[in-house]
Design an enzyme around this catalytic site. Structure first.
Site, PDB file in Angstrom:
ATOM      1  N   ASN A  19      -4.156 -22.255 -33.684  1.00 55.30           N
ATOM      2  CA  ASN A  19      -3.615 -22.595 -35.004  1.00 55.30           C
ATOM      3  C   ASN A  19      -2.704 -21.452 -35.426  1.00 55.30           C
ATOM      4  OD1 ASN A  19      -3.133 -23.179 -37.672  1.00 55.30           O
ATOM      5  ND2 ASN A  19      -5.263 -22.905 -38.352  1.00 55.30           N
ATOM      6  N   TRP A  20      -1.402 -21.689 -35.346  1.00 58.66           N
ATOM      7  CA  TRP A  20      -0.444 -20.598 -35.621  1.00 58.66           C
ATOM      8  C   TRP A  20      -0.283 -20.352 -37.124  1.00 58.66           C
ATOM      9  CZ3 TRP A  20       4.130 -21.937 -31.720  1.00 58.66           C
ATOM     10  CH2 TRP A  20       3.618 -21.891 -30.414  1.00 58.66           C
ATOM     11  N   LYS A  21      -0.839 -21.207 -37.924  1.00 58.72           N
ATOM     12  CA  LYS A  21      -0.771 -21.055 -39.396  1.00 58.72           C
ATOM     13  C   LYS A  21       0.682 -20.862 -39.840  1.00 58.72           C
ATOM     14  CE  LYS A  21      -5.442 -19.293 -39.348  1.00 58.72           C
ATOM     15  NZ  LYS A  21      -6.493 -18.578 -40.016  1.00 58.72           N
ATOM     16  N   HIS A  23      -9.080 -27.685 -42.855  1.00 62.22           N
ATOM     17  CA  HIS A  23      -9.231 -26.252 -42.564  1.00 62.22           C
ATOM     18  C   HIS A  23      -9.694 -25.530 -43.828  1.00 62.22           C
ATOM     19  CE1 HIS A  23      -8.202 -22.105 -41.589  1.00 62.22           C
ATOM     20  NE2 HIS A  23      -8.276 -22.473 -40.317  1.00 62.22           N
ATOM     21  N   GLU A  49      -8.810 -22.878 -45.160  1.00 61.97           N
ATOM     22  CA  GLU A  49      -7.733 -22.369 -46.023  1.00 61.97           C
ATOM     23  C   GLU A  49      -7.193 -23.488 -46.912  1.00 61.97           C
ATOM     24  OE1 GLU A  49      -5.499 -20.538 -42.871  1.00 61.97           O
ATOM     25  OE2 GLU A  49      -7.095 -19.056 -42.662  1.00 61.97           O
ATOM     26  N   GLU A 103     -16.346 -23.991 -38.309  1.00 66.69           N
ATOM     27  CA  GLU A 103     -15.700 -22.718 -38.629  1.00 66.69           C
ATOM     28  C   GLU A 103     -16.372 -22.098 -39.852  1.00 66.69           C
ATOM     29  OE1 GLU A 103     -11.489 -22.511 -36.906  1.00 66.69           O
ATOM     30  OE2 GLU A 103     -11.307 -23.371 -38.882  1.00 66.69           O
ATOM     31  N   GLY A 119     -10.671 -15.118 -39.684  1.00 67.91           N
ATOM     32  CA  GLY A 119      -9.713 -14.038 -39.962  1.00 67.91           C
ATOM     33  C   GLY A 119     -10.357 -12.753 -40.421  1.00 67.91           C
ATOM     34  N   SER A 170     -12.709 -15.861 -35.704  1.00 69.93           N
ATOM     35  CA  SER A 170     -12.578 -14.577 -35.014  1.00 69.93           C
ATOM     36  C   SER A 170     -12.901 -14.652 -33.520  1.00 69.93           C
ATOM     37  CB  SER A 170     -13.424 -13.506 -35.719  1.00 69.93           C
ATOM     38  OG  SER A 170     -12.938 -13.302 -37.033  1.00 69.93           O
ATOM     39  N   GLY A 175      -7.215 -18.692 -34.580  1.00 69.77           N
ATOM     40  CA  GLY A 175      -6.082 -18.290 -35.400  1.00 69.77           C
ATOM     41  C   GLY A 175      -5.407 -17.055 -34.795  1.00 69.77           C
TER      42      GLY A 175
HETATM   43  C1  PEP Z   1      -8.783 -20.412 -37.947  1.00 64.71           C
HETATM   44  O1  PEP Z   1      -7.893 -20.194 -38.751  1.00 64.71           O
HETATM   45  O2  PEP Z   1      -9.116 -21.586 -37.710  1.00 64.71           O
HETATM   46  C2  PEP Z   1      -9.411 -19.276 -37.308  1.00 64.71           C
HETATM   47  C3  PEP Z   1     -10.502 -19.479 -36.652  1.00 64.71           C
HETATM   48  O3  PEP Z   1      -8.790 -18.056 -37.466  1.00 64.71           O
HETATM   49  P1  PEP Z   1      -9.200 -16.681 -36.715  1.00 64.71           P
HETATM   50  O4  PEP Z   1      -9.351 -17.014 -35.254  1.00 64.71           O
HETATM   51  O5  PEP Z   1      -8.084 -15.752 -36.976  1.00 64.71           O
HETATM   52  O6  PEP Z   1     -10.500 -16.264 -37.303  1.00 64.71           O
END
Ligand code: PEP
Length: 252
Positions: A9-11, A96, A98, A168, A174, A214, A235
């Site tokens: 997920n490049w956000k 998600h 976010e 998640e 993050g 993470s 992410g």
């Molecule tokens: C995500 O945004 O779905 C995610 C898991 O981010 P990260 O890997 O940076 O924790």
């Protein structure tokens, strides 16, 4: 047999020109992928078409980070399922954390998006997960159950073959604080049991349940050995060629 889905997920990162360069590097480095692994990248909307053209014919699938629940019309700033399908999008990340927490998306709204995506033939990656405060009060299963039940409202057994769930935990996204393999496995097993309760044993055993939060090259192997972990939604570590390729080629 379930496959593993490793998804990046490049956000809101990578302008279209950089996204294309990055996609080219991924294609070069991911020519050989085990048959039991599906790889997907979800660039920002502006980079979708460019990346789509580059990964065409490779083993990398295309995902979007969001979708609107309406067919078309006066929804300024929104993106429809048809717009995504037209440029080769196959998966769409829905719910998600976010979007839930920054943009106040609730389970009912997320459910509408899931239904729209499925009705159009897109594969939703439905994200669920508890806040740290909810884990600390022992409410993880209650929260995850409510998210799964409400977000899957009206989804048929037949449609479930096209759906993925990503567990998640919000406190792990993050933050660098990854769930332990045991913590993740406990919730994944709970979700699979819940799907069996809501649908049936086959639907539950065929469902891909990704872990997200993470995930990095140095912790993926320990996570993926767990029975109910079927890949990762990533992410930060999906934004570097080396680390994303290492994640795709994790050791089972
Ligand atoms: C995500 O945004 O779905 C995610 C898991 O981010 P990260 O890997 O940076 O924790």
């Amino acid at each position: 047999m379930r496959k593993y889905l490793i998804a990046g997920n490049w956000k809101m990162n990578l302008v279209p020109s950089k996204a294309k360069e990055f996609a080219e590097e991924l294609v070069d480095n991911l020519k050989k992928i085990n048959d039991d692994i599906i790889v997907m990248v979800a660039p920002p909307f502006t980079a979708l078409e460019g990346v789509s053209n580059i990964i065409k014919g490779s083993k990398i699938k295309l995902g979007a980070q969001n979708i609107n629940d309406n067919e078309d019309g006066a929804y300024t700033g929104e993106i429809s399922a048809d717009m995504l399908l037209d440029i080769g999008v196959e998966y769409v990340i829905i719910g998600h954390s976010e979007r839930r927490h920054i943009y106040n998306e609730n389970n009912e709204f997320i459910n509408k998006k899931v239904l729209k995506a499925l009705s159009k033939g897109l594969k939703p990656i439905l994200c669920v997960g508890e806040l740290l405060s909810e884990r600390e009060t022992g409410d993880t299963e209650k929260v995850v159950r409510e998210q799964v039940v409400k977000c899957l409202n009206g989804v048929s057994r037949e449609q479930m073959v096209n759906l993925v769930i990503a567990y998640e935990p919000v406190w792990a996204i993050g933050t660098g604080k990854v769930a332990t393999p045991e913590q993740a496995e406990e919730v994944h097993a709970f979700i699979r049991k819940l799907i069996e309760e809501l649908y049936d044993k086959d639907t539950a055993s065929d469902l891909i349940i990704q872990y997200g939060g993470s995930v990095k090259p140095d912790n993926i192997d320990g996570l993926m050995v767990k029975e109910n972990l079927d890949g990762a939604l990533v992410g930060g570590a999906s934004l570097k060629v080396d680390s994303f390729c290492r994640l795709v080629n994790f050791n089972k």
